[in-house]
Write a protein that holds these residues in place. Structure first.
Motif, PDB file in Angstrom:
ATOM      1  N   SER A   1       0.825  -1.203   0.000  1.00 58.14           N
ATOM      2  CA  SER A   1       0.000   0.000   0.000  1.00 58.14           C
ATOM      3  C   SER A   1       0.861   1.255   0.000  1.00 58.14           C
ATOM      4  O   SER A   1       0.509   2.249  -0.645  1.00 58.14           O
ATOM      5  CB  SER A   1      -0.950   0.001   1.188  1.00 58.14           C
TER       6      SER A   1
ATOM      7  N   LYS B   1      -9.983   1.957  -7.708  1.00 50.29           N
ATOM      8  CA  LYS B   1      -9.139   1.094  -6.887  1.00 50.29           C
ATOM      9  C   LYS B   1      -9.763   0.878  -5.512  1.00 50.29           C
ATOM     10  O   LYS B   1      -9.704  -0.225  -4.962  1.00 50.29           O
ATOM     11  CB  LYS B   1      -7.738   1.679  -6.760  1.00 50.29           C
ATOM     12  N   PHE B   2     -10.380   1.911  -4.963  1.00 50.82           N
ATOM     13  CA  PHE B   2     -11.039   1.776  -3.669  1.00 50.82           C
ATOM     14  C   PHE B   2     -12.217   0.813  -3.773  1.00 50.82           C
ATOM     15  O   PHE B   2     -12.424  -0.017  -2.882  1.00 50.82           O
ATOM     16  CB  PHE B   2     -11.505   3.140  -3.158  1.00 50.82           C
TER      17      PHE B   2
ATOM     18  N   ASP C   1     -12.537  -1.642  -5.898  1.00 50.24           N
ATOM     19  CA  ASP C   1     -11.961  -2.989  -6.029  1.00 50.24           C
ATOM     20  C   ASP C   1     -11.518  -3.523  -4.668  1.00 50.24           C
ATOM     21  O   ASP C   1     -11.755  -4.683  -4.338  1.00 50.24           O
ATOM     22  CB  ASP C   1     -10.786  -2.990  -6.995  1.00 50.24           C
ATOM     23  N   LEU C   2     -10.881  -2.659  -3.873  1.00 48.54           N
ATOM     24  CA  LEU C   2     -10.431  -3.058  -2.542  1.00 48.54           C
ATOM     25  C   LEU C   2     -11.619  -3.404  -1.653  1.00 48.54           C
ATOM     26  O   LEU C   2     -11.606  -4.418  -0.957  1.00 48.54           O
ATOM     27  CB  LEU C   2      -9.598  -1.941  -1.904  1.00 48.54           C
TER      28      LEU C   2
ATOM     29  N   SER D   1     -13.031  -6.710  -2.679  1.00 52.85           N
ATOM     30  CA  SER D   1     -12.144  -7.792  -2.245  1.00 52.85           C
ATOM     31  C   SER D   1     -12.328  -8.081  -0.756  1.00 52.85           C
ATOM     32  O   SER D   1     -12.413  -9.237  -0.349  1.00 52.85           O
ATOM     33  CB  SER D   1     -10.696  -7.410  -2.531  1.00 52.85           C
ATOM     34  N   ILE D   2     -12.412  -7.035   0.039  1.00 52.30           N
ATOM     35  CA  ILE D   2     -12.608  -7.205   1.484  1.00 52.30           C
ATOM     36  C   ILE D   2     -13.957  -7.847   1.758  1.00 52.30           C
ATOM     37  O   ILE D   2     -14.067  -8.755   2.589  1.00 52.30           O
ATOM     38  CB  ILE D   2     -12.454  -5.861   2.217  1.00 52.30           C
TER      39      ILE D   2
END
Length: 94
Positions: A4, A50-51, A53-54, A57-58
């Motif tokens: 990160s 990107k946020f 996607d994160l 994923s979480i």
């Protein structure tokens, strides 16, 4: 160094270099400001993507962990019930 921090450093470097490149370009001020605004919007959209996607994923990992815990609980309950039945059947034989 964590991933990160590397991503954050790279993104910041790209943003700064893009802005400096635009500022030193031989364009009118209004054109330069428009280019800076467009680049800022591009970076903001990229960061939002990107946020998202994160976050997805979480969410997937949390759901997977929840399902694993439910399966584990069910397996433990089944083994407990089997053991209880074995004890009950063994005690009835005496």
């Amino acid at each position: 160094m964590s991933t990160s921090k590397i991503i954050l450093g790279t993104t910041a470097g790209l943003a700064i270099s893009g802005i400096l490149g635009i500022l030193f370009a031989p364009e009118k001020g209004s054109v330069t400001r428009k280019q800076i605004l467009d680049k800022g919007c591009d970076y903001a959209d990229d960061l939002k993507s990107k946020f998202s996607d994160l976050a997805a994923s979480i969410t997937d990992k949390i759901q997977s962990t929840k399902e694993f815990a439910q399966d584990l609980t069910q397996e433990a309950k089944t083994k407990f019930d089997d053991a209880k039945n074995d004890v009950n059947s063994s005690s009835s034989n005496y």
